[in-house]
Design a protein around this motif. Sequence first.
Motif, PDB file in Angstrom:
ATOM      1  N   MET A   1       0.849  -1.177   0.000  1.00  0.00           N
ATOM      2  CA  MET A   1       0.000   0.000   0.000  1.00  0.00           C
ATOM      3  C   MET A   1       0.893   1.237   0.000  1.00  0.00           C
ATOM      4  SD  MET A   1      -2.908   1.213   2.689  1.00  0.00           S
ATOM      5  CE  MET A   1      -4.200   0.453   1.765  1.00  0.00           C
ATOM      6  N   ALA A   2       0.571   2.184  -0.837  1.00  0.00           N
ATOM      7  CA  ALA A   2       1.335   3.426  -0.937  1.00  0.00           C
ATOM      8  C   ALA A   2       0.856   4.426   0.105  1.00  0.00           C
ATOM      9  CB  ALA A   2       1.177   4.022  -2.323  1.00  0.00           C
ATOM     10  N   MET A   3       1.819   5.246   0.572  1.00  0.00           N
ATOM     11  CA  MET A   3       1.484   6.246   1.568  1.00  0.00           C
ATOM     12  C   MET A   3       2.446   7.411   1.405  1.00  0.00           C
ATOM     13  SD  MET A   3       1.447   5.667   5.625  1.00  0.00           S
ATOM     14  CE  MET A   3       2.299   6.856   6.592  1.00  0.00           C
ATOM     15  N   THR A   4       1.940   8.611   1.525  1.00  0.00           N
ATOM     16  CA  THR A   4       2.790   9.792   1.480  1.00  0.00           C
ATOM     17  C   THR A   4       3.161  10.161   2.903  1.00  0.00           C
ATOM     18  OG1 THR A   4       1.691  10.587  -0.508  1.00  0.00           O
ATOM     19  CG2 THR A   4       2.899  12.215   0.788  1.00  0.00           C
ATOM     20  N   LEU A   5       4.438  10.403   3.122  1.00  0.00           N
ATOM     21  CA  LEU A   5       4.921  10.771   4.450  1.00  0.00           C
ATOM     22  C   LEU A   5       5.407  12.206   4.382  1.00  0.00           C
ATOM     23  CD1 LEU A   5       5.603   9.774   7.319  1.00  0.00           C
ATOM     24  CD2 LEU A   5       7.824   9.051   6.418  1.00  0.00           C
ATOM     25  N   ARG A   6       4.744  13.083   5.107  1.00  0.00           N
ATOM     26  CA  ARG A   6       5.137  14.493   5.121  1.00  0.00           C
ATOM     27  C   ARG A   6       5.977  14.748   6.365  1.00  0.00           C
ATOM     28  NH1 ARG A   6       0.005  14.308   2.996  1.00  0.00           N
ATOM     29  NH2 ARG A   6      -0.196  15.295   0.973  1.00  0.00           N
ATOM     30  N   LEU A   7       7.194  15.223   6.150  1.00  0.00           N
ATOM     31  CA  LEU A   7       8.120  15.456   7.248  1.00  0.00           C
ATOM     32  C   LEU A   7       8.549  16.917   7.282  1.00  0.00           C
ATOM     33  CD1 LEU A   7      10.507  12.412   6.653  1.00  0.00           C
ATOM     34  CD2 LEU A   7       8.616  12.547   8.274  1.00  0.00           C
ATOM     35  N   THR A   8       8.825  17.390   8.482  1.00  0.00           N
ATOM     36  CA  THR A   8       9.451  18.704   8.612  1.00  0.00           C
ATOM     37  C   THR A   8      10.890  18.569   8.131  1.00  0.00           C
ATOM     38  OG1 THR A   8      10.290  18.295  10.840  1.00  0.00           O
ATOM     39  CG2 THR A   8       8.040  19.207  10.662  1.00  0.00           C
ATOM     40  N   PRO A   9      11.554  19.675   7.853  1.00  0.00           N
ATOM     41  CA  PRO A   9      12.966  19.579   7.463  1.00  0.00           C
ATOM     42  C   PRO A   9      13.821  18.865   8.521  1.00  0.00           C
ATOM     43  CG  PRO A   9      12.121  21.753   6.919  1.00  0.00           C
ATOM     44  CD  PRO A   9      11.054  21.054   7.713  1.00  0.00           C
ATOM     45  N   GLU A  10      13.526  19.087   9.786  1.00  0.00           N
ATOM     46  CA  GLU A  10      14.272  18.429  10.860  1.00  0.00           C
ATOM     47  C   GLU A  10      14.027  16.923  10.860  1.00  0.00           C
ATOM     48  OE1 GLU A  10      12.182  21.064  11.373  1.00  0.00           O
ATOM     49  OE2 GLU A  10      13.696  22.623  11.600  1.00  0.00           O
ATOM     50  N   GLN A  11      12.788  16.528  10.665  1.00  0.00           N
ATOM     51  CA  GLN A  11      12.460  15.100  10.609  1.00  0.00           C
ATOM     52  C   GLN A  11      13.098  14.444   9.400  1.00  0.00           C
ATOM     53  OE1 GLN A  11       8.230  15.670  10.631  1.00  0.00           O
ATOM     54  NE2 GLN A  11       8.040  15.198  12.812  1.00  0.00           N
ATOM     55  N   ASP A  12      13.115  15.152   8.268  1.00  0.00           N
ATOM     56  CA  ASP A  12      13.745  14.616   7.066  1.00  0.00           C
ATOM     57  C   ASP A  12      15.242  14.449   7.284  1.00  0.00           C
ATOM     58  OD1 ASP A  12      13.600  13.855   4.172  1.00  0.00           O
ATOM     59  OD2 ASP A  12      14.982  15.565   4.026  1.00  0.00           O
ATOM     60  N   ARG A  13      15.860  15.390   7.961  1.00  0.00           N
ATOM     61  CA  ARG A  13      17.298  15.284   8.252  1.00  0.00           C
ATOM     62  C   ARG A  13      17.560  14.088   9.165  1.00  0.00           C
ATOM     63  NH1 ARG A  13      22.208  15.092   6.884  1.00  0.00           N
ATOM     64  NH2 ARG A  13      23.708  15.896   8.360  1.00  0.00           N
ATOM     65  N   ALA A  14      16.703  13.898  10.168  1.00  0.00           N
ATOM     66  CA  ALA A  14      16.861  12.755  11.071  1.00  0.00           C
ATOM     67  C   ALA A  14      16.710  11.448  10.299  1.00  0.00           C
ATOM     68  CB  ALA A  14      15.844  12.830  12.202  1.00  0.00           C
ATOM     69  N   LEU A  15      15.748  11.385   9.401  1.00  0.00           N
ATOM     70  CA  LEU A  15      15.555  10.182   8.597  1.00  0.00           C
ATOM     71  C   LEU A  15      16.743   9.953   7.670  1.00  0.00           C
ATOM     72  CD1 LEU A  15      13.805   7.798   7.778  1.00  0.00           C
ATOM     73  CD2 LEU A  15      12.582   9.327   6.200  1.00  0.00           C
ATOM     74  N   THR A  16      17.267  11.018   7.105  1.00  0.00           N
ATOM     75  CA  THR A  16      18.452  10.908   6.251  1.00  0.00           C
ATOM     76  C   THR A  16      19.630  10.358   7.043  1.00  0.00           C
ATOM     77  OG1 THR A  16      17.708  12.721   4.838  1.00  0.00           O
ATOM     78  CG2 THR A  16      20.070  12.209   4.794  1.00  0.00           C
ATOM     79  N   LEU A  17      19.848  10.883   8.239  1.00  0.00           N
ATOM     80  CA  LEU A  17      20.948  10.397   9.085  1.00  0.00           C
ATOM     81  C   LEU A  17      20.746   8.936   9.459  1.00  0.00           C
ATOM     82  CD1 LEU A  17      21.408  13.496  11.416  1.00  0.00           C
ATOM     83  CD2 LEU A  17      22.955  12.717   9.601  1.00  0.00           C
ATOM     84  N   LEU A  18      19.506   8.566   9.773  1.00  0.00           N
ATOM     85  CA  LEU A  18      19.199   7.180  10.112  1.00  0.00           C
ATOM     86  C   LEU A  18      19.494   6.263   8.927  1.00  0.00           C
ATOM     87  CD1 LEU A  18      18.036   5.238  12.235  1.00  0.00           C
ATOM     88  CD2 LEU A  18      15.756   5.783  11.351  1.00  0.00           C
ATOM     89  N   ALA A  19      19.060   6.668   7.756  1.00  0.00           N
ATOM     90  CA  ALA A  19      19.297   5.863   6.548  1.00  0.00           C
ATOM     91  C   ALA A  19      20.793   5.723   6.278  1.00  0.00           C
ATOM     92  CB  ALA A  19      18.595   6.497   5.349  1.00  0.00           C
ATOM     93  N   GLU A  20      21.531   6.812   6.418  1.00  0.00           N
ATOM     94  CA  GLU A  20      22.979   6.754   6.195  1.00  0.00           C
ATOM     95  C   GLU A  20      23.643   5.821   7.205  1.00  0.00           C
ATOM     96  OE1 GLU A  20      24.213  10.841   6.330  1.00  0.00           O
ATOM     97  OE2 GLU A  20      23.433  11.261   4.326  1.00  0.00           O
ATOM     98  N   ALA A  21      23.212   5.891   8.460  1.00  0.00           N
ATOM     99  CA  ALA A  21      23.798   5.039   9.500  1.00  0.00           C
ATOM    100  C   ALA A  21      23.510   3.567   9.235  1.00  0.00           C
ATOM    101  CB  ALA A  21      23.263   5.446  10.866  1.00  0.00           C
ATOM    102  N   GLN A  22      22.346   3.281   8.653  1.00  0.00           N
ATOM    103  CA  GLN A  22      21.958   1.901   8.365  1.00  0.00           C
ATOM    104  C   GLN A  22      22.465   1.438   7.005  1.00  0.00           C
ATOM    105  OE1 GLN A  22      17.666   1.941   8.623  1.00  0.00           O
ATOM    106  NE2 GLN A  22      17.686   1.822  10.854  1.00  0.00           N
ATOM    107  N   GLY A  23      22.943   2.373   6.197  1.00  0.00           N
ATOM    108  CA  GLY A  23      23.354   2.027   4.845  1.00  0.00           C
ATOM    109  C   GLY A  23      22.167   1.629   3.986  1.00  0.00           C
TER     110      GLY A  23
END
Length: 70
Positions: A1-23
Motif C-alpha cells: 500500500m502506498a502512503m505519502t509521508l510528510r516530514l518537517t525539514p528536521e524530521q527529514d534530516r533525522a531520517l536521512t541520518l538514520l538511513a545513512e547510519a543503516q546504509g
Amino acid sequence: MAMTLRLTPEQDRALTLLAEAQGSSKHEAAVRAIVSAATRLLNDAAVAELAREVIPGHSALESRIRRARG
C-alpha cells in the motif's frame, strides 16, 4: 500500500541520518523504524501483561509509576 509521508525539514534530516547510519534508503529506514517501534511497544505490552498475571500487586505498582510520570 502506498502512503505519502510528510516530514518537517528536521524530521527529514533525522531520517536521512538514520538511513545513512543503516546504509539503506530513507524508505527502508522509515520501514525499519516503524517495525522497531511496534516491536518494542508490543514486547513491552506482552511483558507488562505477563507481570500483571505473575507478580502480585504489579498492577497497583504500575499505576503508581504511571501517575508519578505525570
